[in-house]
Structures are given as structure tokens and as C-alpha cells.
Motif scaffolding. Structure first.
Motif, mmCIF file in Angstrom:
data_model
loop_
_atom_site.group_PDB
_atom_site.id
_atom_site.type_symbol
_atom_site.label_atom_id
_atom_site.label_comp_id
_atom_site.label_asym_id
_atom_site.label_seq_id
_atom_site.Cartn_x
_atom_site.Cartn_y
_atom_site.Cartn_z
ATOM 1 N N LEU A 156 1.738 13.117 16.515
ATOM 2 C CA LEU A 156 2.392 12.012 15.829
ATOM 3 C C LEU A 156 3.236 11.139 16.755
ATOM 4 O O LEU A 156 3.904 11.642 17.660
ATOM 5 N N LEU A 157 3.194 9.845 16.464
ATOM 6 C CA LEU A 157 4.117 8.870 17.051
ATOM 7 C C LEU A 157 4.887 8.273 15.880
ATOM 8 O O LEU A 157 4.307 7.614 15.013
ATOM 9 N N ASP A 158 6.187 8.516 15.852
ATOM 10 C CA ASP A 158 7.021 8.098 14.739
ATOM 11 C C ASP A 158 7.523 6.670 14.957
ATOM 12 O O ASP A 158 8.329 6.410 15.853
ATOM 13 N N THR A 159 7.026 5.721 14.151
ATOM 14 C CA THR A 159 7.461 4.328 14.252
ATOM 15 C C THR A 159 8.214 3.909 12.983
ATOM 16 O O THR A 159 8.145 2.758 12.548
ATOM 17 N N THR A 160 8.944 4.840 12.423
ATOM 18 C CA THR A 160 9.747 4.548 11.237
ATOM 19 C C THR A 160 10.846 3.537 11.557
ATOM 20 O O THR A 160 11.503 3.638 12.593
ATOM 21 N N VAL A 161 11.011 2.553 10.683
ATOM 22 C CA VAL A 161 12.113 1.594 10.816
ATOM 23 C C VAL A 161 12.932 1.638 9.537
ATOM 24 O O VAL A 161 12.414 1.889 8.446
ATOM 25 N N SER A 162 14.228 1.394 9.654
ATOM 26 C CA SER A 162 15.105 1.460 8.482
ATOM 27 C C SER A 162 15.004 0.216 7.617
ATOM 28 O O SER A 162 15.236 0.261 6.408
ATOM 29 N N GLN A 163 14.613 -0.917 8.232
ATOM 30 C CA GLN A 163 14.566 -2.167 7.484
ATOM 31 C C GLN A 163 13.644 -3.168 8.164
ATOM 32 O O GLN A 163 13.656 -3.307 9.385
ATOM 33 N N GLU A 164 12.849 -3.860 7.357
ATOM 34 C CA GLU A 164 12.064 -4.964 7.876
ATOM 35 C C GLU A 164 12.990 -6.159 8.078
ATOM 36 O O GLU A 164 14.009 -6.301 7.390
ATOM 37 N N ALA A 165 12.636 -7.041 9.000
ATOM 38 C CA ALA A 165 13.431 -8.251 9.207
ATOM 39 C C ALA A 165 13.252 -9.233 8.056
ATOM 40 O O ALA A 165 14.090 -10.112 7.843
ATOM 41 N N CYS A 166 12.163 -9.094 7.329
ATOM 42 C CA CYS A 166 11.913 -9.917 6.142
ATOM 43 C C CYS A 166 13.082 -9.773 5.164
ATOM 44 O O CYS A 166 13.518 -8.646 4.882
ATOM 45 N N PRO A 167 13.622 -10.873 4.617
ATOM 46 C CA PRO A 167 14.772 -10.779 3.707
ATOM 47 C C PRO A 167 14.497 -9.957 2.455
ATOM 48 O O PRO A 167 15.426 -9.428 1.838
ATOM 49 N N ASN A 168 13.219 -9.836 2.086
ATOM 50 C CA ASN A 168 12.858 -9.018 0.932
ATOM 51 C C ASN A 168 12.473 -7.593 1.325
ATOM 52 O O ASN A 168 12.073 -6.803 0.473
ATOM 53 N N ASN A 169 12.585 -7.299 2.629
ATOM 54 C CA ASN A 169 12.233 -5.979 3.154
ATOM 55 C C ASN A 169 10.791 -5.597 2.808
ATOM 56 O O ASN A 169 10.477 -4.438 2.531
ATOM 57 N N LEU A 170 9.906 -6.613 2.847
ATOM 58 C CA LEU A 170 8.507 -6.376 2.472
ATOM 59 C C LEU A 170 7.523 -6.719 3.596
ATOM 60 O O LEU A 170 6.702 -5.887 3.961
#
Length: 324
Positions: free
Chosen positions: A141-155
Motif C-alpha cells: 500500500l501507498l497511503d495518499t489519504t488527505v484530510s481535505q480537498e482544496a475544493c470549497p465543497n470538499n468534493l
């Protein structure tokens, strides 16, 4: 409309950059021993690295494949949807398969992961959800988890796709160093364009197309002027009987001499030449010639083989090749 009118684009840009930078910074702490194992698995593989994804992750997969191929790791892009509709035949028995997905739960990704597992190929999951189906089906596994998208709707995939691309770059660079991949190797895969030329084009490839202006040390002023004008390179070499380089006379040297000297019929080449001029070996890279010219604020270099004069490389030669 009111909301749009009161939005400061610069603030949005800075916030976006900060969010994505934070996502990238977090990747370091998410690395595990699997990263080293993945590098070794790819190095040991007798086949290629197949990289697959869907949606925005598919676009990232294509970029990662391009980086791998240009840095010594044979890689092939496989679209996850096309894979389950006939393109699975692209995967050979000795290949390693890396599947990229933020959620790890897309229907096509789930089907592809299971099919590759059934084939017996090693499965590397680059995923942003460690509890996902893809994560559980992956061997490494390569973990590329992010806490938040830069998109204002987090989508919209923004921080997550940036994290995927950076992780791919980290893997490619690690493999480069493990393989001992050098700039000469890079040049083999980039023969076209300015980048390739910087890596392989040599002085010898350019100066041979130019005239070879030269005069002897005792040549008189008229002969020097005629030689410079005739060969149209703005300079002439001054050589001895064995064609060994003694000096150079440029247009500028002539102008300065004319300002100081009234007895022009008595002036010889040795009196106005610049001794020990800047020169470069024929086998040197053209990019090195460019740097030498830039450093010394000159427009031509004398080309030599040891002390033997061969010709002149001019700034225009480098411009013509797109190096400047």
C-alpha cells in the motif's frame, strides 16, 4: 452573484496552495516499509509496471507512467474501465500492477483489483482510504489519504490528486537512484526538443558547420580584417605553424586597436590578439559552451582538441538549436 463579486481570487489561490501543500507535507508521515518493498518488487519484476485508475486518478496514472518510462522504469497505462472490457490482456504474467484510487471503492476498481489478484500479479494500491476494498485487496500500500480537498465543497479531486502525483514522483525518483539512473540515461529517452539537446548535443556537432577563421601570429592587419570579414564569425583565431591556438582577435579588438594606433601598416596579429582565449574541447556538451559564454559575456568560443585549433562555436549556433 453577490458571493462571486466579493470573492478575492488571490485569497482563494493562496488558500488552495496552502491546503494542497499541507496534504503533500502529510504524505511523509504516511510512508511505511511498504514503500521500500514496492521499490524492490518493481526492481525485481521481469515484466513491466502496469498503472491503472479511473476518473481523475486515471489522468494521474498517465502522468506517472510517463515519468516512469522517462526515468528507466518500463510502465504501461491501463484505464480501469477499459481493462474490464477487454484490455486485461495487456497484463502479462511477470507484470506488477499499481491501481490508483482515492476512495478505493469505485465499481471498476473493485472488479479490476479482484481480477488482477486472480491472475496472481502483485497488486500495489495507491489509495486514500485504508479501509476500502482496494486497500484490503492490495499486497502493498501507498497511503495518499488527505484530510481535505482544496475544493470549497470538499468534493472535486484537488488535494487528493496532487498527493497521488507526488507519491508517484517519489516512487519514480527512488527507483532512479536505486537503478543508478544518470543524465546520460535520461538523454537516451529524451532525444527530441531542447531538453534532449542539452543532454546529448556536443560542440563537435555544431562548430563543423562554421568556417574556420585563422591567421598566423605575424599576419598584418589587412589580412586579419579580411579573414574576420570573409568568415563572418566576428573573430579569428591566431595560430602557430602547427595550428596550435595562440590567441584570438575579435571585432572589438580591432575597434579598440584602431582607436589607439596611428601606424596601421605596422600592426601584426600578435600585437592585438588576446592571448590564452576562452576555449572549449570539441567533445564538450553544447550546453557547457553556452554556460561558458554566458559566464564570460562573450558570443563565441574557440574549439580545440588539446591545444590544436579546430574552429569556432558561436552563440548563434546555440540559438539555432533552441538551447537559449
Amino acid at each position: 452573484m453577490d458571493k462571486l463579486q466579493h470573492t478575492d481570487p488571490l485569497d482563494v489561490a493562496r488558500r488552495t496552495i496552502a491546503l494542497e501543500a499541507g496534504a503533500i507535507e502529510g504524505l511523509s508521515s504516511q510512508l511505511t516499509d511498504d514503500f521500500s518493498k514496492i521499490c524492490q518488487t518493481i526492481l525485481d519484476a521481469k515484466g513491466r509496471l502496469i498503472v491503472s485508475g479511473i476518473g481523475k486518478s486515471a489522468v494521474i496514472a498517465q502522468k506517472i507512467v510517463a515519468t516512469f518510462n522517462s526515468t528507466g522504469t518500463p510502465a504501461v497505462y491501463l484505464h480501469a474501465a477499459e481493462a474490464i472490457h477487454g484490455d486485461l490482456g495487456m497484463i502479462l504474467s511477470h507484470d506488477v500492477v499499481m491501481i490508483i484510487s482515492k476512495s478505493g471503492e469505485s465499481p471498476e476498481i473493485k472488479v479490476l483489483a479482484q481480477l488482477v489478484k486472480n491472475f496472481g500479479n502483485p497488486v500495489i494500491g495507491m489509495v486514500g482510504n485504508l479501509d476500502s476494498y482496494l486497500a484490503k485487496q492490495s499486497d502493498l500500500l501507498l497511503d495518499t489519504t488527505v484530510s481535505q480537498e482544496a475544493c470549497p465543497n470538499n468534493l472535486a479531486p484537488t488535494s487528493s490528486t496532487t498527493a497521488q502525483m507526488v507519491m508517484g514522483d517519489a516512487l519514480a525518483v527512488a527507483l532512479m537512484e536505486l537503478r543508478g539512473f544518470k543524465s546520460e540515461d535520461f538523454a537516451k529517452f529524451h532525444p527530441g526538443g531542447a531538453l534532449g539537446k542539452k543532454l546529448y548535443l556536443r560542440v563537435a556537432d555544431l562548430y563543423i558547420h562554421n568556417e574556420q577563421p585563422k591567421v598566423s601570429a605575424d599576419a598584418m592587419l589587412k589580412e586579419v580584417i579580411v579573414e574576420i570579414s570573409k568568415k563572418r564569425l566576428g573573430a579569428t583565431a591566431v595560430v602557430n605553424a602547427a595550428d596550435e591556438l595562440l590567441g584570438v582577435i575579435t571585432d572589438g579588438d580591432l575597434r579598440r586597436m584602431l582607436e589607439k594606433n596611428n601606424r596601421l601598416d605596422e600592426v601584426s596579429a600578435v600585437q592585438i590578439m588576446t592571448a590564452n582565449p576562452k576555449s572549449i574541447e570539441a567533445e564538450a556538451l553544447a550546453i557547457d559552451a553556452m554556460e561558458l559564454m554566458r559566464k564570460n559575456n562573450i558570443s563565441q568560443l574557440l574549439v580545440v582538441n588539446n591545444k590544436q585549433y579546430l574552429g569556432i562555436i558561436h552563440l548563434h549556433d546555440l540559438i539555432k538549436e533552441g538551447l537559449i
